[in-house]
Scaffold this motif. Structure first.
Motif, mmCIF file in Angstrom:
data_model
loop_
_atom_site.group_PDB
_atom_site.id
_atom_site.type_symbol
_atom_site.label_atom_id
_atom_site.label_comp_id
_atom_site.label_asym_id
_atom_site.label_seq_id
_atom_site.Cartn_x
_atom_site.Cartn_y
_atom_site.Cartn_z
ATOM 1 N N THR A 15 -7.746 -16.574 -35.538
ATOM 2 C CA THR A 15 -9.074 -16.053 -36.420
ATOM 3 C C THR A 15 -10.084 -16.629 -35.494
ATOM 4 O O THR A 15 -10.741 -17.623 -35.569
ATOM 5 N N GLY A 27 -8.495 -6.287 -39.579
ATOM 6 C CA GLY A 27 -9.763 -6.479 -40.208
ATOM 7 C C GLY A 27 -9.489 -6.896 -41.674
ATOM 8 O O GLY A 27 -9.072 -8.477 -41.567
ATOM 9 N N SER A 28 -9.454 -6.081 -42.750
ATOM 10 C CA SER A 28 -8.882 -6.718 -44.271
ATOM 11 C C SER A 28 -7.738 -6.294 -44.264
ATOM 12 O O SER A 28 -7.129 -6.632 -45.404
ATOM 13 N N ASN A 47 -7.216 -12.060 -36.275
ATOM 14 C CA ASN A 47 -7.632 -11.554 -37.501
ATOM 15 C C ASN A 47 -9.346 -11.764 -37.374
ATOM 16 O O ASN A 47 -9.715 -12.950 -37.255
ATOM 17 N N ALA A 86 -11.749 -10.969 -39.340
ATOM 18 C CA ALA A 86 -12.183 -11.386 -40.572
ATOM 19 C C ALA A 86 -13.618 -12.075 -40.919
ATOM 20 O O ALA A 86 -14.518 -11.901 -41.578
ATOM 21 N N ASN A 129 -18.183 -11.663 -39.174
ATOM 22 C CA ASN A 129 -18.597 -10.562 -40.164
ATOM 23 C C ASN A 129 -19.894 -10.665 -40.331
ATOM 24 O O ASN A 129 -20.539 -10.396 -41.093
ATOM 25 N N GLY A 176 -15.658 -7.773 -38.548
ATOM 26 C CA GLY A 176 -14.817 -8.163 -39.556
ATOM 27 C C GLY A 176 -15.769 -8.043 -41.076
ATOM 28 O O GLY A 176 -15.260 -8.148 -42.125
ATOM 29 N N SER A 205 -13.089 -3.889 -43.754
ATOM 30 C CA SER A 205 -14.051 -4.134 -42.659
ATOM 31 C C SER A 205 -14.388 -2.862 -41.874
ATOM 32 O O SER A 205 -13.799 -1.775 -41.763
#
Lengths: 466, 466
Positions: B51, B76-77, B95, B97, B100, B115, B144
């Motif tokens: 991440t 993304g999500s 990831n 996310a 963002n 994200g 996302s």
């Protein structure tokens, strides 16, 4: 006979002008774009200009005129082209220019007086919340919103929003009737169509509520093409790009740009046809990529031009400003208003271009029409005789093009050449004496009129010349 | 074999998760809407979730994975439906996310990390300047923006703006290549198409610039009809109204609304088909007038409903949320993705409705397509066997409907069933080792693949089950 002196006494305290030069000036619009209307209407003049400040004063004027049997012809800024605001039987010209307040602005809406100038409305709504009107004529800087609704049909912005008549493009109209005791009416939904583009024949608009859209610092861009049909195709291909936000897409055939757009002349070659565009700043990357894949070249781009001084905005090269600029250079020029039926609109355009060549230089305006892209046209006409003009119109119609004849002063002849039953019924209700803008609605004046006669309607109440 | 342990040492200091339950959870999307994909992909899992917090960390991850030959699948999500974010050959799930941030907002534009959740972006742009994204999937509240651009195609708002792929609907993408020394690229104009809807197979998106439009307090309205084709016609007629600002027009056949939209059930009769709409507040007068002239009746209107508690927003009844709500009630249900070619799209719809009846309950989404109104479909399918599903698809295709098969995990089979040369060429440039999201681009895995084989592509690198 009208007793104007008695009427004036009844209107005591209101703003009135009867100086002949002023009255004549305020009795005119841009009817002289048409050599036919120029001849027919040049002598037309009202008796009195009355300039109300608010709805109460409008009601007072209408009641008094009703009492005295004096016709009332409403006027905004007088930017119409078909004598919309010209008092064919004389009487009062109701000048609504001073009812120009911008009253309320909210997300998606603005409420104004009928005399508010379009550019002034946008100035207020931009400052308030980054909003602007959906569409406007090329006379944006002088035209009033009431005049636009009562006498216009669409314009810059119609490429996204269609025409004024499309449901939702006018939210609400407040009108006053022509009766002994004038009534105030509020029209919403499809009821706004009762008085829209009716030239004020069936009610005086005293308040307008219009939808707004997001305003951007639109970028004027002009694309040059060696061949007009390439310009037309480019315009169509751009118009169907759903992601590229454009407010204006206007192909104009050579040599019109070079010969008549004097202040932009240095950007063109004489043999160049152009497409005039207004593009949202955040769409420019996509737009430039799109132009790169076309046969055109960017010849003018306002955001990269060092010196814009003296250059009019792009929209003042388009719609009926194209005609105006041509007439200024060559007063023999006039124009037509056409629709080239979809989906083969470009084929219709080509047929007319091939047929008439430089006698009828092409000028298209892409618009949205029933959810799809359509092409309207305001081709120039190198005028010789009224007979040849009628022949050019007939040849267009024989080839499946629709002509909205700008050389006629009636609603029907300039429109669909048939009675608008809704507007006629509304006139019966709101103006039983027929005193509002007489002579403009054939269905009222002569219910049996034959639109296929091939002749011009002659209003019996039209003032005699000289 | 992949040396995951060595990779982990190289990624020291980054946020890493290798707990099997977490890794499995983050290796999945909504592939299980498809019984076919559920069977094929249920066992698929990555080795490691990484991440990154910023682009520098993305570059570090890609360089390390390149060094160790470890595949990287961006996520993304995880709201995709075709296994877009599922690591078919294991390796790292990247990831995104936490990247963002909403970075800058300007008139018509927003710049964010990949994200950023769509609803969060809109929250920021609405507060900043009354703007919102042009379009979003029904998973708006969780999806996302990077995932939408990399794995989506359009959605709520496409009725006005067309699809994501339309030039201008994505302004700029910043991407990182999968090389020994990853490069950062900025893509604008038509170049954004190189990585859009490529499932992250040819670059990792680290920044997104999207166009914005005016935001309104859209009003959810549902219109009921006794006959589905009346609902479809109404939707089409509404869609071609250029002046009525709608963000969503979704006809859905009975008994889907009553049977599966449990929280709205009280508003419907079981035999009622519906059209779900989102209408701008300032268009409501015109909209209501328009409904009055139709065969429909307003059965739900959010601005006049006393108690909205517990009711999802209207868009969560549409697009693939229609499918989701059906599956929740009846897990045997699945769906298709169709386009009914214009201009006779309604005739195509009717042919399929007549042919399949309740086996394939109709669900349309009106969208803009090349400047005109088109109909996409996400019909439900009462699933029996994979063979019957294939047969239903074949019958659609034999009748001229296009199917974008949501029961395949490759770009080509879910799309136009042909190589996208631009995306393939870009992958050669940005991912020469083929480590980005392996198995999703047939053109890369098997250039000679025959799309007319009638079979599913089988990716040799797909993890073995069990």
């Amino acid at each position: 006979m009208m007793d104007i002196a008695a009427l004036k006494r009844d209107l005591d305290g209101l703003k009135i002008d009867d100086h002949p030069a002023i009255v004549q000036q305020k009795s005119r619009d841009f009817y002289w774009y048409s050599p036919v209307l120029k001849q027919q209407l040049d002598h037309v003049t009202g008796d009195l200009i009355v300039t109300p400040k608010n709805e109460d004063e409008v009601i007072r004027v209408l009641a008094a005129c009703h009492r005295h049997g004096v016709p009332v012809t409403p006027r905004g800024s007088g930017t119409g082209n078909y004598g919309q605001a010209m008092p064919l039987s004389g009487g009062v010209v109701l000048n609504l220019a001073e009812m120009n307040t911008v009253k309320t602005i909210a997300p998606g809406r603005v409420v104004t007086g009928p005399g508010a100038v379009l550019a002034d409305i946008d100035k207020a709504t931009r400052a308030h919340s980054g909003q602007e009107l959906r569409m406007s004529p090329s006379t944006y800087n002088t035209a009033s919103i009431g005049g636009f609704v009562a006498g216009g049909s669409g314009g810059v912005g119609s490429i996204r929003w269609g025409g004024l008549r499309d449901l939702g493009n006018v939210i609400r109209l407040r009108t006053v009737t022509m009766e002994a005791e004038p009534r105030v009416m509020e029209l919403t939904g499809e009821d706004v169509l009762k008085v829209m583009h009716a030239y004020g024949t069936n009610g005086i608009i005293t308040e307008v509520e219009m939808p707004l859209t997001a305003s951007y610092d639109w970028i004027d861009v002009i694309i040059g093409f060696d061949d007009f049909m390439d310009a037309a195709s480019f315009g169509n291909d751009l118009a169907i790009q759903d992601g590229i936000l454009a407010k204006l897409i206007t192909p104009i055939a050579a040599p019109v740009p070079y010969d008549y757009f004097k202040r932009h002349q240095k950007f063109f070659r004489r043999e160049q046809s152009i497409v005039v565009c207004m593009i949202a700043p955040h769409a420019m990357d996509a737009f430039v990529a799109f132009v790169r894949s076309s046969k055109g070249e960017i010849v003018f781009r306002a955001d990269q031009e060092a010196d814009l001084k003296g250059l009019p905005p792009a929209y003042e090269l388009t719609w009926n400003h194209t005609t105006l600029r041509a007439i200024r250079v060559d007063p023999t020029i006039t124009y037509l208003q056409a629709r080239y039926p979809s989906p083969d609109h470009l084929a219709h355009v080509k047929a007319m271009v091939d047929r008439f060549g430089d006698e009828v230089p092409a000028h298209l305006e892409f618009i949205r029409f029933d959810g799809a892209i359509g092409a309207a046209g305001l081709p120039l006409v190198r005028f010789t005789t009224a007979e040849r003009l009628d022949e050019i119109i007939r040849i267009h119609e024989d080839n499946g093009c629709w002509i909205f004849n700008p050389h006629r002063y009636t609603l029907e002849e300039g429109g669909m050449k048939r009675t608008d039953d809704v507007q006629l019924a509304f006139k019966r209700e709101t103006d039983p004496q027929g005193l509002l803008n007489p002579g403009k609605m054939i269905a009222w004046e002569n219910p049996d009129y034959d639109y296929r006669s091939g002749k011009s309607f002659l209003f019996k109440g039209l003032q005699k010349a000289g």
